[in-house]
Enzyme design. Structure first.
Site, PDB file in Angstrom:
ATOM      1  N   SER A   1      -7.404  77.847   6.900  1.00 40.95           N
ATOM      2  CA  SER A   1      -7.766  76.447   6.745  1.00 40.95           C
ATOM      3  C   SER A   1      -7.424  76.008   5.323  1.00 40.95           C
ATOM      4  O   SER A   1      -7.434  76.814   4.398  1.00 40.95           O
ATOM      5  CB  SER A   1      -9.269  76.282   7.002  1.00 40.95           C
ATOM      6  OG  SER A   1      -9.773  75.162   6.303  1.00 40.95           O
TER       7      SER A   1
ATOM      8  N   LYS B   1     -11.965  80.755   6.969  1.00 40.31           N
ATOM      9  CA  LYS B   1     -11.447  80.563   8.324  1.00 40.31           C
ATOM     10  C   LYS B   1     -10.256  81.442   8.680  1.00 40.31           C
ATOM     11  O   LYS B   1      -9.398  81.727   7.853  1.00 40.31           O
ATOM     12  CB  LYS B   1     -11.044  79.095   8.544  1.00 40.31           C
ATOM     13  CG  LYS B   1     -12.207  78.135   8.631  1.00 40.31           C
ATOM     14  CD  LYS B   1     -13.162  78.428   9.788  1.00 40.31           C
ATOM     15  CE  LYS B   1     -12.609  78.014  11.115  1.00 40.31           C
ATOM     16  NZ  LYS B   1     -12.608  76.559  11.316  1.00 40.31           N
TER      17      LYS B   1
ATOM     18  N   GLU C   1      -4.210  78.028  20.732  1.00 46.57           N
ATOM     19  CA  GLU C   1      -4.539  76.604  20.912  1.00 46.57           C
ATOM     20  C   GLU C   1      -3.277  75.795  21.203  1.00 46.57           C
ATOM     21  O   GLU C   1      -3.286  74.883  22.038  1.00 46.57           O
ATOM     22  CB  GLU C   1      -5.248  76.059  19.666  1.00 46.57           C
ATOM     23  CG  GLU C   1      -6.653  76.617  19.515  1.00 46.57           C
ATOM     24  CD  GLU C   1      -7.277  76.300  18.174  1.00 46.57           C
ATOM     25  OE1 GLU C   1      -6.962  75.254  17.582  1.00 46.57           O
ATOM     26  OE2 GLU C   1      -8.095  77.112  17.713  1.00 46.57           O
TER      27      GLU C   1
END
Ligand code: ARG
Length: 461
Positions: free
Chosen positions: A281, A287, A294
């Site tokens: 991130s 993260k 996704e």
């Protein structure tokens, strides 16, 4: 070569085409990727024209040599596309004529761009289907290899995303292998109907020349020729079937991706992606995101859009060719490119994914996933299933109240609800035992999953 203003079809027209119409009409931007297939089709056609005495043998030979030169120059980058050309077919033909002169003008005898584009697209998609099949086989093998290492890795199986019954990670993985095996079969099946050679259909009504369609069919490696010239030029079922098979395949990849996304979360932590297949991130230093999965989930929707484009494009078209059909290419190419991209990223991501069996086992320990086995224990002692079910439900409620598990609930509590319970109930409800006993064909017991793995390996061989 002919300039954009000197159209091959210029004879009929008194005015030049408006430049906006030229741009609007042109498909070279996206159909140039079929240049190899276009040239292969033209070589076979020229060969046949010469052999049938429709053109001179020397002309046929000159055309083939010229086409081979064009192919070599396009492969090497020496010959660049003319973006002003209407499409790849016009570009190659014009280039040929500029190279070899009059013989080049004879190539289009007994042929139309309508049967030419139908041929090119079939040839192109046959090649692409082969590549997709290869990737799907590779994914199935990757799954089988991973499953082999986890036939005893107990995890909770879910319904409604609620822990339901004990399975193994191998069993869960092999569900996807079976979905992908069906994808493989669907792609092979679509390929069978794609494998018909349309050249000779002409614009729509075949041709008056004594052509030999079978020869062209054999030269290009098709199984057979198309049987009706109108259908030959206006059929796009093969592109729709392929996109449909790809859509279902994408749906499977998307479901698998969704599970990996869940498994990567701290809520599950069943797996950890290799650093090379995860992303960070820009603001949150902790993260590690499953972007690949996704994106696959997102791209499934895009491929369904491609299928929709093709179906809607075709549904109102009268026979035979209509220019609407030029829109087929971007949709089917996008579906093919997308699925190949997804597969070739997903495979190494899966192969390098770290499995965390302790966390799966810990999740399996909570949620009373052995409750069915507890009821089955009583059934084996002679109770009707419904009575056994009710008693086990009461035991689960008791465990929730006492904040314990069926494994840690004292025997006295069991016996207070049924005298049939004995010490051996603990073995019967141990998760490892629950899995071992599910050895029916298709079940999660290691011996059953090993059979599933062997079956899949043979099926894709
Ligand atoms: N570029 C056209 C297509 O992709 C080729 C066929 C053109 N045929 C015609 N009659 N305009 O469909």
């Amino acid at each position: 070569m002919a300039s954009a203003n000197q159209k091959m079809w210029a004879g009929r027209f008194a005015k030049e085409t408006d430049s906006r119409v030229n741009d609007f009409n042109s498909s070279i931007r996206f159909d140039s990727r079929m240049f190899r297939q276009d040239i292969a089709g033209s070589c076979a056609h020229a060969q046949m024209l010469g052999d049938c005495g429709i053109i001179e043998k020397s002309e046929s030979a000159a055309i083939i040599a010229g086409l081979k030169g064009i192919l070599a120059d396009m492969e090497s980058g020496k010959l660049v596309l003319n973006p002003e050309a209407e499409d790849i077919h016009m570009f190659v033909e014009a280039e040929l004529t500029s190279r070899i002169g009059d013989a080049g003008k004879r190539l289009h005898t007994a042929r139309s761009r309508n049967d030419q584009v139908a041929l090119d697209l079939r040839l192109y998609l046959k090649d692409e289907t082969k590549e997709i099949l290869f990737l799907v086989r590779e994914l199935i093998t990757t799954i089988a290899d991973l499953a082999e290492q986890h036939t005893r890795t107990v995890m909770p199986g879910y319904t409604h995303l609620q822990r339901a019954q004990p399975i193994t990670f191998a069993h869960h993985l092999m569900a996807y292998a079976n979905m992908l095996l069906r994808d493989l079969q669907r792609l092979e099946d679509a390929n069978k109907r794609m494998d018909f050679m349309p050249l000779g259909s002409g614009a729509l009504a075949a041709t008056t020349y004594p052509i030999n369609r079978k020869q062209v069919c054999d030269l290009l490696g098709f199984a057979d020729i198309t049987q009706n010239s109108l259908d030959g030029v206006s059929d796009r079922d093969f592109a729709i079937e392929l996109t449909s098979a790809i859509s279902i395949l994408m749906m499977h990849l998307s479901r698998f991706s969704e599970e990996i996304i869940l498994w990567c979360s701290w809520e599950f932590k069943f797996v950890e992606l290799d650093d090379a297949y995860a992303t960070g991130s820009s603001i949150m230093p902790q993260k590690k995101n499953p972007d690949v999965t996704e994106l696959i989930r997102g791209k499934a929707g895009r491929v369904y859009g491609d299928l929709q484009t093709l179906l809607v494009m075709m549904k109102g078209l009268p026979l035979a060719y209509n220019k609407d059909m030029q829109e087929d290419k971007e949709a089917v190419f996008d579906a093919v490119d997308t699925v190949k991209l997804c597969l070739s990223t997903f495979i190494p991501m899966l192969a390098t994914m770290r499995v965390l069996p302790e966390n799966m086992r810990a999740a399996a320990a909570r949620g009373f996933i052995n409750a069915t086995d507890c009821a089955d224990y009583l059934v084996k002692k002679g109770l009707p299933f419904r009575d056994a079910y009710k008693i086990t439900g009461q035991l689960v409620a008791l465990c929730i109240e006492k904040n314990c598990t069926l494994e840690t609930l004292p025997l006295a509590e069991y016996q207070a609800l049924s005298a049939e319970f004995a010490e051996d109930v603990y073995k019967a409800i141990s998760l490892e035992e629950c899995v071992l006993q599910r050895k029916a064909e298709g079940g999660p017991a290691p011996e059953s999953v090993e059979k599933q793995i062997a079956y899949i390996r043979t099926a894709i061989a």
